[in-house]
Design an enzyme around this catalytic site. Structure first.
Site, PDB file in Angstrom:
ATOM      1  N   CYS A  29     -12.957   1.327   6.911  1.00  0.00           N
ATOM      2  CA  CYS A  29     -11.771   2.185   7.057  1.00  0.00           C
ATOM      3  C   CYS A  29     -11.456   2.526   8.503  1.00  0.00           C
ATOM      4  O   CYS A  29     -10.298   2.700   8.852  1.00  0.00           O
ATOM      5  CB  CYS A  29     -11.945   3.473   6.257  1.00  0.00           C
ATOM      6  N   GLU A  31      -5.233   9.298  -2.726  1.00  0.00           N
ATOM      7  CA  GLU A  31      -5.386   8.069  -1.952  1.00  0.00           C
ATOM      8  C   GLU A  31      -5.914   6.936  -2.836  1.00  0.00           C
ATOM      9  O   GLU A  31      -5.568   5.779  -2.643  1.00  0.00           O
ATOM     10  CB  GLU A  31      -6.333   8.310  -0.777  1.00  0.00           C
ATOM     11  N   HIS A  64       5.736   1.224   2.070  1.00  0.00           N
ATOM     12  CA  HIS A  64       5.698  -0.099   2.682  1.00  0.00           C
ATOM     13  C   HIS A  64       5.818   0.001   4.201  1.00  0.00           C
ATOM     14  O   HIS A  64       6.562  -0.729   4.844  1.00  0.00           O
ATOM     15  CB  HIS A  64       6.774  -1.022   2.091  1.00  0.00           C
TER      16      HIS A  64
END
Length: 193
Positions: free
Chosen positions: A23, A136, A68
């Protein structure tokens, strides 16, 4: 009474400084779910706290700004920031790292300010944003309350330090949406018939 409106968006990021090597060192994305929770002791002319249909305008545009797109931390490496802007038409730069926790705080501040600037004409009274939950993953979320959103200990959120790409701005129903929020200009809800 508390009501909740759920939104969804897809977003990419890198979360520098976190414990997961993947991450903190690789661009990756999530299918986010955003829950906006509003509260009031009153109901409007339609016997609602706040009409869900009204949330499909400016509130939805704010959240869809991250869809996006890649969210970039303004303190990241300058070359990385430049490359992300070069290779993605849809990007958002924020003054905080794009963790779920900071996303929940950023969305709280944006939606809270928008709500405060909105003149209601359908009998809505004392409607407040109670919290923002950012899912998330299917198993992990962060929830920000007012004291979290405006906590300088967690990092100050200065709206002037948030940047939306031109491509994102083109998608707003009100082309001046974010400028109006930053400048404290009024929004007026449409009147129900």
């Amino acid at each position: 009474m508390i009501i909740r409106k759920l939104f969804k968006f897809e977003n990419a990021h890198v979360v520098r400084g976190c414990s997961s090597i993947k991450c903190r060192s690789s661009i990756h994305g999530h299918s986010y779910r955003v829950e906006l929770l509003f509260e009031s002791n009153f109901l409007d002319n339609g016997q609602m706290v706040y009409d869900f249909g009204l949330m499909k305008q400016n509130m939805k545009d704010i959240i869809d700004s991250f869809d996006h797109a890649i969210t970039i931390w303004s303190s990241d490496d300058e070359e990385y920031i430049k490359d992300m802007k070069k290779h993605s038409a849809r990007w958002v730069v924020t003054p905080l790292s794009p963790s779920a926790e900071q996303f929940s705080r950023i969305f709280f501040v944006l939606i809270d300010k928008l709500l405060k600037l909105t003149s209601t004409v359908n009998g809505e009274r004392e409607v407040k944003l109670r919290s923002v939950i950012i899912h998330e993953t299917a198993t992990g979320y962060a929830e920000a309350f007012r004291e979290d959103a405006y906590s300088e200990v967690m990092g100050k959120i200065d709206l002037n330090e948030i940047l939306f790409s031109q491509e994102i701005q083109k998608g707003w129903q009100d082309s001046r949406l974010f400028e109006k929020i930053k400048n404290g200009e009024s929004f007026i809800n449409p009147k129900s018939v």
